[in-house]
Scaffold this motif. Structure first.
Motif, PDB file in Angstrom:
ATOM      1  N   ILE A  56       6.998  68.546 124.665  1.00 32.31           N
ATOM      2  CA  ILE A  56       8.212  68.361 125.467  1.00 32.31           C
ATOM      3  C   ILE A  56       8.043  67.156 126.393  1.00 32.31           C
ATOM      4  N   TYR A  57       6.869  67.065 127.039  1.00 31.93           N
ATOM      5  CA  TYR A  57       6.626  65.949 127.957  1.00 31.93           C
ATOM      6  C   TYR A  57       6.690  64.621 127.213  1.00 31.93           C
ATOM      7  N   ASN A  58       6.094  64.579 126.025  1.00 27.38           N
ATOM      8  CA  ASN A  58       6.092  63.349 125.235  1.00 27.38           C
ATOM      9  C   ASN A  58       7.520  62.980 124.828  1.00 27.38           C
ATOM     10  N   ASN A  59       8.313  63.964 124.430  1.00 26.33           N
ATOM     11  CA  ASN A  59       9.700  63.688 124.057  1.00 26.33           C
ATOM     12  C   ASN A  59      10.493  63.159 125.249  1.00 26.33           C
ATOM     13  N   LEU A  60      10.263  63.740 126.420  1.00 25.57           N
ATOM     14  CA  LEU A  60      10.977  63.261 127.605  1.00 25.57           C
ATOM     15  C   LEU A  60      10.582  61.820 127.916  1.00 25.57           C
ATOM     16  N   LYS A  61       9.289  61.514 127.786  1.00 27.41           N
ATOM     17  CA  LYS A  61       8.831  60.154 128.035  1.00 27.41           C
ATOM     18  C   LYS A  61       9.442  59.186 127.034  1.00 27.41           C
ATOM     19  N   ASN A  62       9.475  59.575 125.757  1.00 26.84           N
ATOM     20  CA  ASN A  62      10.054  58.712 124.719  1.00 26.84           C
ATOM     21  C   ASN A  62      11.544  58.503 124.950  1.00 26.84           C
ATOM     22  N   ASP A  63      12.248  59.559 125.343  1.00 22.34           N
ATOM     23  CA  ASP A  63      13.679  59.431 125.616  1.00 22.34           C
ATOM     24  C   ASP A  63      13.918  58.486 126.779  1.00 22.34           C
ATOM     25  N   GLU A  64      13.070  58.594 127.802  1.00 24.55           N
ATOM     26  CA  GLU A  64      13.220  57.750 128.978  1.00 24.55           C
ATOM     27  C   GLU A  64      12.996  56.281 128.615  1.00 24.55           C
ATOM     28  N   ALA A  65      12.018  56.022 127.748  1.00 24.08           N
ATOM     29  CA  ALA A  65      11.704  54.652 127.357  1.00 24.08           C
ATOM     30  C   ALA A  65      12.792  54.085 126.437  1.00 24.08           C
ATOM     31  N   ALA A  66      13.431  54.928 125.642  1.00 21.18           N
ATOM     32  CA  ALA A  66      14.425  54.462 124.677  1.00 21.18           C
ATOM     33  C   ALA A  66      15.797  54.240 125.308  1.00 21.18           C
TER      34      ALA A  66
END
Length: 87
Positions: A56-66
């Protein structure tokens, strides 16, 4: 209906003596195996929780970067100097 089968009866845990009597029916190897199974089951649940939280944390980070940065606020269009309204 017996007292133990009633849905709203209070739960009474086994006493230490009752636990010892119950354990006598198993061999020491069986008890050791059971405890090992309990330990690995709890470790497994912990690993799943950890994996899910990292996911979940990784997905949130990826969403934030995208996500593109927010656009600057648009300016109001300028009028032609005449006031609107009927005279």
């Amino acid at each position: 209906m017996s007292e133990q089968q009633q849905p709203n009866s209070t739960f009474t845990p086994y006493t230490t003596e009752q636990k010892r009597e119950f354990a006598k029916q198993f061999t020491p190897e069986q008890r050791k195996s059971y405890r090992k199974g309990q330990q690995s089951a709890y470790a497994h649940m912990g690993n799943i929780g950890k994996r899910n939280s990292f996911f979940i944390y990784n997905n949130l980070k990826n969403d934030e970067a995208a996500t593109p940065p927010p656009a600057p606020p648009a300016e109001k269009p300028k009028g032609n100097g005449r006031k609107s309204g009927n005279k």
